[in-house]
Motif scaffolding. Structure first.
Motif, PDB file in Angstrom:
ATOM      1  N   LEU A 201      47.633  34.755  19.467  1.00 51.67           N
ATOM      2  CA  LEU A 201      47.220  34.466  20.839  1.00 51.67           C
ATOM      3  C   LEU A 201      46.800  35.746  21.532  1.00 51.67           C
ATOM      4  O   LEU A 201      47.421  36.800  21.355  1.00 51.67           O
ATOM      5  N   HIS A 202      45.757  35.650  22.346  1.00 51.55           N
ATOM      6  CA  HIS A 202      45.314  36.803  23.135  1.00 51.55           C
ATOM      7  C   HIS A 202      44.603  36.268  24.367  1.00 51.55           C
ATOM      8  O   HIS A 202      43.649  35.495  24.254  1.00 51.55           O
ATOM      9  N   GLY A 203      45.121  36.646  25.528  1.00 51.09           N
ATOM     10  CA  GLY A 203      44.501  36.189  26.768  1.00 51.09           C
ATOM     11  C   GLY A 203      44.499  34.683  26.922  1.00 51.09           C
ATOM     12  O   GLY A 203      43.577  34.110  27.506  1.00 51.09           O
ATOM     13  N   GLY A 204      45.548  34.028  26.400  1.00 48.86           N
ATOM     14  CA  GLY A 204      45.653  32.588  26.547  1.00 48.86           C
ATOM     15  C   GLY A 204      44.773  31.787  25.624  1.00 48.86           C
ATOM     16  O   GLY A 204      44.607  30.575  25.812  1.00 48.86           O
ATOM     17  N   LYS A 205      44.204  32.426  24.616  1.00 47.15           N
ATOM     18  CA  LYS A 205      43.345  31.732  23.657  1.00 47.15           C
ATOM     19  C   LYS A 205      43.809  32.039  22.235  1.00 47.15           C
ATOM     20  O   LYS A 205      44.413  33.084  21.983  1.00 47.15           O
ATOM     21  N   VAL A 206      43.511  31.120  21.307  1.00 48.08           N
ATOM     22  CA  VAL A 206      43.816  31.354  19.903  1.00 48.08           C
ATOM     23  C   VAL A 206      42.717  32.211  19.292  1.00 48.08           C
ATOM     24  O   VAL A 206      41.559  31.797  19.232  1.00 48.08           O
ATOM     25  N   LEU A 207      43.085  33.407  18.875  1.00 43.59           N
ATOM     26  CA  LEU A 207      42.121  34.288  18.218  1.00 43.59           C
ATOM     27  C   LEU A 207      41.883  33.861  16.779  1.00 43.59           C
ATOM     28  O   LEU A 207      40.750  33.876  16.286  1.00 43.59           O
ATOM     29  N   ALA A 208      42.951  33.519  16.095  1.00 42.63           N
ATOM     30  CA  ALA A 208      42.870  33.148  14.683  1.00 42.63           C
ATOM     31  C   ALA A 208      44.178  32.514  14.263  1.00 42.63           C
ATOM     32  O   ALA A 208      45.204  32.682  14.927  1.00 42.63           O
ATOM     33  N   ALA A 209      44.143  31.785  13.169  1.00 48.05           N
ATOM     34  CA  ALA A 209      45.353  31.167  12.628  1.00 48.05           C
ATOM     35  C   ALA A 209      45.207  31.005  11.126  1.00 48.05           C
ATOM     36  O   ALA A 209      44.107  30.769  10.612  1.00 48.05           O
ATOM     37  N   GLY A 210      46.322  31.153  10.423  1.00 40.73           N
ATOM     38  CA  GLY A 210      46.318  30.976   8.982  1.00 40.73           C
ATOM     39  C   GLY A 210      47.339  31.862   8.314  1.00 40.73           C
ATOM     40  O   GLY A 210      48.126  32.547   8.971  1.00 40.73           O
ATOM     41  N   THR A 211      47.337  31.860   6.978  1.00 42.70           N
ATOM     42  CA  THR A 211      48.193  32.775   6.234  1.00 42.70           C
ATOM     43  C   THR A 211      47.589  34.172   6.300  1.00 42.70           C
ATOM     44  O   THR A 211      46.421  34.354   6.661  1.00 42.70           O
ATOM     45  N   LYS A 212      48.381  35.155   5.935  1.00 45.76           N
ATOM     46  CA  LYS A 212      47.885  36.527   5.920  1.00 45.76           C
ATOM     47  C   LYS A 212      46.685  36.653   4.981  1.00 45.76           C
ATOM     48  O   LYS A 212      45.676  37.285   5.326  1.00 45.76           O
ATOM     49  N   GLU A 213      46.777  36.031   3.813  1.00 45.95           N
ATOM     50  CA  GLU A 213      45.691  36.104   2.837  1.00 45.95           C
ATOM     51  C   GLU A 213      44.430  35.433   3.371  1.00 45.95           C
ATOM     52  O   GLU A 213      43.311  35.942   3.174  1.00 45.95           O
ATOM     53  N   GLU A 214      44.591  34.297   4.056  1.00 51.32           N
ATOM     54  CA  GLU A 214      43.430  33.602   4.624  1.00 51.32           C
ATOM     55  C   GLU A 214      42.748  34.447   5.702  1.00 51.32           C
ATOM     56  O   GLU A 214      41.510  34.503   5.769  1.00 51.32           O
ATOM     57  N   LEU A 215      43.545  35.107   6.525  1.00 50.11           N
ATOM     58  CA  LEU A 215      42.978  35.931   7.603  1.00 50.11           C
ATOM     59  C   LEU A 215      42.255  37.153   7.042  1.00 50.11           C
ATOM     60  O   LEU A 215      41.176  37.523   7.519  1.00 50.11           O
ATOM     61  N   ILE A 216      42.851  37.770   6.025  1.00 51.29           N
ATOM     62  CA  ILE A 216      42.213  38.927   5.396  1.00 51.29           C
ATOM     63  C   ILE A 216      40.854  38.535   4.823  1.00 51.29           C
ATOM     64  O   ILE A 216      39.841  39.234   5.006  1.00 51.29           O
ATOM     65  N   LYS A 217      40.814  37.394   4.144  1.00 49.86           N
ATOM     66  CA  LYS A 217      39.566  36.936   3.527  1.00 49.86           C
ATOM     67  C   LYS A 217      38.534  36.556   4.577  1.00 49.86           C
ATOM     68  O   LYS A 217      37.352  36.934   4.475  1.00 49.86           O
ATOM     69  N   LYS A 218      38.976  35.826   5.600  1.00 50.79           N
ATOM     70  CA  LYS A 218      38.046  35.334   6.623  1.00 50.79           C
ATOM     71  C   LYS A 218      37.371  36.466   7.383  1.00 50.79           C
ATOM     72  O   LYS A 218      36.177  36.389   7.703  1.00 50.79           O
ATOM     73  N   TYR A 219      38.137  37.538   7.654  1.00 56.01           N
ATOM     74  CA  TYR A 219      37.595  38.616   8.486  1.00 56.01           C
ATOM     75  C   TYR A 219      37.195  39.843   7.670  1.00 56.01           C
ATOM     76  O   TYR A 219      36.914  40.901   8.235  1.00 56.01           O
ATOM     77  N   GLY A 220      37.173  39.692   6.346  1.00 56.49           N
ATOM     78  CA  GLY A 220      36.658  40.749   5.484  1.00 56.49           C
ATOM     79  C   GLY A 220      37.447  42.039   5.552  1.00 56.49           C
ATOM     80  O   GLY A 220      36.868  43.134   5.498  1.00 56.49           O
TER      81      GLY A 220
END
Length: 236
Positions: A201-220
């Motif tokens: 969460l940041h500023g009342g919004k969802v920035l991202a969600a998932g497992t650590k591995e999913e986030l690493i892959k999604k955001y390169g």
């Protein structure tokens, strides 16, 4: 998802705190609700535990809107950030009071007293307890209820390393019982150590969600990125 927030928005007066929050948690997992102070974590929890109501969107448990779940049909237990208690009741009186409210709960007062090292404090009122012991009392009370979802808001506050280890063990036991757990924290190292998935969460919004591995892959990001690296890259 077992618990799901769908486009939830909430404001205090004219000040928006949550904007179109969509996320959820599953059974058998520990999900970290991660963000800086003021990101909206506690307000998100307040909406889930029905301390406030969303001005937009809905929250469901197993597909049913939480507004229709009352009494023992509402399967959520909650460890608040700031302890809530009766000043006149001793620790043991608190435990017996909650147990009487939830007679079908399989949790044992005696087992919790031993596990959380509360025996020497049983006949003390809350005003005589340290911050860490008060927190352990809040944890014990939450575990005495009937629940399928445990929500804890900054639960590690005031706990020493041994107490944190005990609580982490309890969380793992709950996960193995196929219950859902949501932990709000700004302690990224702690979240990385125990959570299966994350909601940023940041500023009342969802920035991202998932497992650590999913986030690493999604955001390169590099494969060895820490949760702190992931979070800082997202907010920048």
């Amino acid at each position: 998802m077992y618990l799901e927030l769908k486009n939830v928005s909430f404001s205090y007066g004219d000040a928006p705190v949550l904007t179109n929050i969509s996320c959820g948690i599953c059974r058998g997992e520990i999900t970290g609700l991660v963000g800086a102070n003021g990101a909206g974590k506690t307000t998100t929890i307040y909406n889930i535990v029905k301390k406030v109501q969303p001005q937009k969107g809905e929250i469901t448990i197993d597909g049913e809107n939480i507004r229709s779940l009352t009494g023992n049909r509402f399967p959520v237990t909650y460890v608040p950030e700031s302890p809530l208690y009766y000043e006149e009741l001793t620790v043991i009186e608190h435990l017996h009071f909650v147990k009487a409210l939830y007679p079908k709960s399989e949790a044992s007062i005696e087992a919790l007293v031993e596990k959380l090292n509360l025996r020497e404090h049983l006949h003390k009122v809350p005003g005589m307890l340290s911050k860490g012991t008060l927190q352990k009392l809040m944890i014990a009370i939450s575990l005495l209820r009937q629940y399928e979802i445990l929500i804890a808001d900054e639960p590690f506050n005031g706990l020493d390393p041994k107490q944190i280890s005990i609580f982490k063990g309890i969380l793992n036991e709950i996960r193995q019982q196929n219950k859902a757990i949501l932990i709000s924290t700004h302690l990224l190292d702690m979240a990385e150590n125990i959570c299966d998935k994350y909601i940023f969460l940041h500023g009342g919004k969802v920035l991202a969600a998932g497992t650590k591995e999913e986030l690493i892959k999604k955001y390169g990001l590099p494969g060895n990125s820490s949760l702190e690296t992931i979070y800082l890259s997202l907010i920048q």
